[in-house]
Structures are given as structure tokens and as C-alpha cells.
Design an enzyme around this catalytic site. Structure first.
Site, PDB file in Angstrom:
ATOM      1  N   THR A  11      44.573  35.329  43.382  1.00  0.00           N
ATOM      2  CA  THR A  11      44.117  34.458  44.471  1.00  0.00           C
ATOM      3  C   THR A  11      44.458  35.081  45.824  1.00  0.00           C
ATOM      4  O   THR A  11      43.606  35.171  46.719  1.00  0.00           O
ATOM      5  CB  THR A  11      44.780  33.069  44.336  1.00  0.00           C
ATOM      6  OG1 THR A  11      44.416  32.531  43.058  1.00  0.00           O
ATOM      7  CG2 THR A  11      44.342  32.123  45.434  1.00  0.00           C
ATOM      8  N   ASN A  55      35.033  34.217  34.454  1.00  0.00           N
ATOM      9  CA  ASN A  55      36.130  33.625  33.685  1.00  0.00           C
ATOM     10  C   ASN A  55      35.672  32.513  32.750  1.00  0.00           C
ATOM     11  O   ASN A  55      36.316  32.241  31.741  1.00  0.00           O
ATOM     12  CB  ASN A  55      37.212  33.102  34.636  1.00  0.00           C
ATOM     13  CG  ASN A  55      36.649  32.340  35.802  1.00  0.00           C
ATOM     14  OD1 ASN A  55      35.855  32.857  36.576  1.00  0.00           O
ATOM     15  ND2 ASN A  55      37.043  31.090  35.928  1.00  0.00           N
ATOM     16  N   GLN A 108      39.307  39.343  35.201  1.00  0.00           N
ATOM     17  CA  GLN A 108      39.010  39.116  33.779  1.00  0.00           C
ATOM     18  C   GLN A 108      38.587  40.385  33.041  1.00  0.00           C
ATOM     19  O   GLN A 108      38.542  40.396  31.819  1.00  0.00           O
ATOM     20  CB  GLN A 108      37.931  38.034  33.614  1.00  0.00           C
ATOM     21  CG  GLN A 108      38.349  36.660  34.105  1.00  0.00           C
ATOM     22  CD  GLN A 108      39.454  36.002  33.251  1.00  0.00           C
ATOM     23  OE1 GLN A 108      39.786  36.473  32.153  1.00  0.00           O
ATOM     24  NE2 GLN A 108      40.030  34.923  33.750  1.00  0.00           N
ATOM     25  N   CYS A 145      41.991  27.152  36.042  1.00  0.00           N
ATOM     26  CA  CYS A 145      42.596  27.179  37.374  1.00  0.00           C
ATOM     27  C   CYS A 145      42.268  25.886  38.092  1.00  0.00           C
ATOM     28  O   CYS A 145      42.906  25.518  39.051  1.00  0.00           O
ATOM     29  CB  CYS A 145      42.066  28.345  38.194  1.00  0.00           C
ATOM     30  SG  CYS A 145      42.560  29.917  37.510  1.00  0.00           S
TER      31      CYS A 145
HETATM   32  N1  PLP Z   1      39.827  35.424  39.734  1.00  0.00           N
HETATM   33  C1  PLP Z   1      39.464  35.093  38.485  1.00  0.00           C
HETATM   34  C2  PLP Z   1      38.154  35.574  37.951  1.00  0.00           C
HETATM   35  C3  PLP Z   1      40.299  34.292  37.701  1.00  0.00           C
HETATM   36  O1  PLP Z   1      39.915  33.962  36.459  1.00  0.00           O
HETATM   37  C4  PLP Z   1      41.526  33.836  38.249  1.00  0.00           C
HETATM   38  C5  PLP Z   1      42.380  32.915  37.469  1.00  0.00           C
HETATM   39  O2  PLP Z   1      41.904  32.221  36.610  1.00  0.00           O
HETATM   40  C6  PLP Z   1      41.867  34.241  39.540  1.00  0.00           C
HETATM   41  C7  PLP Z   1      40.997  35.030  40.254  1.00  0.00           C
HETATM   42  C8  PLP Z   1      43.155  33.824  40.160  1.00  0.00           C
HETATM   43  O3  PLP Z   1      44.194  34.681  39.763  1.00  0.00           O
HETATM   44  P1  PLP Z   1      45.728  34.193  39.900  1.00  0.00           P
HETATM   45  O4  PLP Z   1      45.924  33.100  38.910  1.00  0.00           O
HETATM   46  O5  PLP Z   1      46.533  35.428  39.596  1.00  0.00           O
HETATM   47  O6  PLP Z   1      45.917  33.768  41.312  1.00  0.00           O
END
Ligand code: PLP
Length: 373
Positions: free
Chosen positions: A75, A145, A173, A321
Site C-alpha cells: 500500500t 488479486n 500478486q 484487504c
Molecule cells: N496490491 C495488491 C494487488 C494487493 O493484493 C494488496 C493486498 O492485498 C496490496 C497491494 C496491498 O499490499 P499490503 O497489504 O502489503 O499493503
């Protein structure tokens, strides 16, 4: 009837179980005070461990270690790169860590399989003035995802670079599952996250092609060459490095990926044969070998997840998420299947998955569908 002593975990795209190598490496480092900026012995040892991990992670994605900036996760890495440009063009199916980071992004549609419409992207780029192009970033995820659908990254970067526009890919992913060569993809920026590859949550990285820099969004002590201040998450980074090493060996051996591809194909085939009404989202597209996204008409995702949980199998509805959020998936909606969005189930596997896990889940889903539909 399907309840087992050991629950079956099939939600790797939400987070993967910690790999033993990551647990071991982090446990060994826990008792030592570790600030890599300190000049004394412990500080120097911490610096060495952080740089060793950086090399392992760079190796996993085919980049150079000095091109990686550690962040608190995928993120933050997405926020860091997206904040560095005046204008962002993104696909409609990006993770919220992209779409919410830049609510002003211009959005490119996807087709019914969930693949970006390159002609639309081309038109948007052609409409930009030469001056605008200097401050535009195109951001397209490597793999989704929710559906596992992969995007044609090489075609995207070729198109953007023809227009002199920089490209970022959220590779959260894809990394750790496939052999990745950033040079081959010809990207300018890429995001990765530790907990999706069997490392700990709360650590990730942004890869910036050599020579590219971004304004920091977190300022302070100037760590990470000023791109991301704050004392490094040494334990997390050590776990990330160990997980990257283990994932790289797994990719090299190619056994887990081949098995998972075979087991997912058999799983989808069993479901299709028993319940032809169940749709498989992204069918026909190039998809991650570990992801199946189903829609069980008339059975709400939450109902199915709870019933399967009672059967001892953990899966999710679209993006975990956004757990607790009941709004329809923007990904499925963008694919023109908003009608199926309330009924989707995401099944995602990984390094600990066994053939019988997917076979058990297939039986449980068929039983559930026949009972409730
Ligand atoms: N980008 C994608 C495609 C994700 O699937 C996720 C989490 O599910 C994230 C970003 C976020 O990553 P993080 O949980 O390390 O902040």
C-alpha cells in the site's frame, strides 16, 4: 462432514502463511537491538542483514538491490510512486491501494475477461500533449488479486514508452510466483509486498529503475536514501529476504507452480462438470496458477464463506484487504459482471497447499451449491 482437525487455508492472495525460513531468520534476529544507522557492532550487523535481504529480494524480481526502497507494505509503495506524478492513468481493476491513493486517476476499461483495453489506453496517451506526457504515470497491476487475471505488461510498457510515459506495475500478486525480469517487462516502477510471498505483513518495497527518484511522502531521518524515512523494520526486512530466497528456489524448481496449476485446473473442471451454472471469472484469460474465482448464483459470498469455514476450509470473497466492506467488487463490475459480484468466491493457494485441499473444497462447494441453490 468435511470438518478436519487441520483447517484448510486457501486464501493466499489475502496473506500467505509465514515460510519456515522467514520464521527462523526473524526469530534469530529478535533478541538483538537493531538500528542499521548505528555505527557500533550491532548497528553494522543490522545494516548487513538489511542489505543482504535487499539483494535476495532484488534477485527474486530480477532487479538491482540499489533500486529497491523498503516501505511498510504494498500500500505504501503504491502511494509513494503515485504521489510523484501530476497525472495518473490506471486500469479500473487496480487494488484500492492504487485507486484510493489517486482518486483523480483517469481509468482504462477492461474487457469481459478482465484484460486491459490497450486501444483505449493508446487513445488516452495520444490525447495527451507533449508537455503533459512528462508528468504522467501509467499504473497497471501485473495480476489481479481477485481473479488472478494477468495483464500484458510488455505490450503496455511498449505502448507507454512510445509516448514517453513512465509505467508502474503493482506486482504484489505476481512476484514470488513467477520468474520476473523487470528488464524484460521494461517497467519504470514496481511494487512488491512481503506477506504475499510468505514473509511478514507490514513490509514491502518499491522498485525504481536506476536513475529515477521520487519525492518522499514520509520525511524525517533520511533513511532509504531519503526516499522513505523512519528506522527500517529490520526484523520484517530479514523475514522478507528469507521468504524471497525460498520463493526464488521454489520458482527455480518449478514443482509447486506446476502442481498448483494442475490442481486448480482439476478443481475448476470438477466444479464445471457438477454445477455448470457456476461461473469462473476470468475464464479464458491468462491467469495466476494459484487463483480461481467462482460465482455461485443466488448464494451470497458471505453465506458461502461461513458455510465453508464450518466445513474447515478458508476462502474469501474477492479482496480480503477490504474485508467487512459489503459493496460489490469493482473488479467484477468492471468486467461487466456486476450481476455476479455478490456471489463471488476467491480460492487462492500456495506453498503449503496439497492436492486433497482443492479436492475437499470442490466437494464442499458442490455440496453447498446443491443444498442452497
Ligand atoms: N496490491 C495488491 C494487488 C494487493 O493484493 C494488496 C493486498 O492485498 C496490496 C497491494 C496491498 O499490499 P499490503 O497489504 O502489503 O499493503
Amino acid at each position: 462432514m468435511f470438518a478436519t482437525a487441520m483447517p484448510i487455508y486457501l486464501d493466499y492472495n489475502a496473506t500467505a502463511p509465514l515460510r519456515p525460513a522467514a520464521i527462523e531468520a526473524m526469530t534469530a534476529a529478535l533478541g538483538v537491538p537493531s538500528n542499521p544507522s548505528s555505527v557500533h557492532k550491532f548497528g553494522r550487523e543490522a545494516r548487513l542483514q538489511v542489505e543482504t535481504a535487499r539483494q535476495k529480494i532484488a534477485h527474486l524480481i530480477g532487479g538491482r538491490s540499489d533500486e529497491l526502497t523498503f516501505t511498510s507494505g504494498g500500500t505504501e509503495a503504491n502511494n509513494l510512486v503515485l504521489s510523484g506524478f501530476n497525472t495518473v492513468i490506471a486500469s479500473r481493476i487496480e487494488h484500492d491501494a492504487v485507486l484510493d491513493a489517486r482518486r483523480d486517476a483517469l481509468l482504462v476499461d477492461v474487457d469481459e475477461r478482465g484484460v486491459i483495453k490497450l486501444d483505449m489506453l493508446g487513445k488516452m496517451l495520444s490525447d495527451l500533449s507533449a508537455e503533459d506526457k512528462k508528468s504522467v504515470l501509467v499504473s497497471v497491476m501485473a495480476a489481479n488479486n481477485e481473479t488472478g487475471v494477468r495483464q500484458p505488461l510488455q505490450a503496455i510498457t511498449a505502448l507507454c514508452h512510445q509516448h514517453g510515459v513512465a509505467v508502474h506495475s503493482d506486482m504484489v500478486q505476481l512476484a514470488g510466483k513467477y520468474r520476473v525480469s523487470l528488464a524484460e517487462f521494461d517497467l519504470d516502477f514496481a511494487t512488491i509486498s512481503a506477506h504475499k510471498i510468505g514473509g511478514p505483513a507490514g513490509v514491502g518495497a518499491l522498485w525504481c529503475k536506476a536513475g529515477r527518484r521520487l519525492p518522499a511522502i514520509i520525511r524525517g531521518g533520511g533513511q532509504e536514501k531519503g526516499m522513505r524515512s523512519g528506522t527500517e523494520n529490520v526484523i520484517g526486512i530479514i523475514g522478507f529476504g528469507a521468504a524471497a530466497d525460498a520463493a526464488a528456489s521454489e520458482i527455480e524448481a518449478d514443482e509447486i507452480s506446476r502442481n498448483l496449476a494442475k490442481w486448480h485446473a482439476a478443481f475448476e473442471q470438477t466444479i464445471r462438470a457438477a454445477c455448470p451454472e457456476i461461473s469462473i471469472l476470468g475464464d479464458g484469460a491468462d491467469r495466476l496458477f494459484n487463483t480461481s474465482c467462482l460465482a455461485l448464483p443466488q448464494i451470497a459470498s458471505q453465506t458461502a464463506i461461513m458455510a465453508l469455514d464450518l466445513d474447515g476450509v478458508m476462502v474469501s470473497a474477492g479482496s480480503a484487504c477490504s474485508s467487512g466492506k459489503v459493496s460489490a467488487s469493482h473488479v467484477i463490475t468492471a468486467m461487466g459482471r456486476g450481476d455476479l459480484a455478490p456471489y463471488t468466491l476467491r480460492i487462492s493457494s500456495g506453498w503449503q497447499t496439497r492436492e486433497e485441499d482443492l479436492a475437499t473444497l470442490a466437494k464442499a462447494i458442490i455440496g453447498l451449491y446443491k443444498r442452497l441453490s
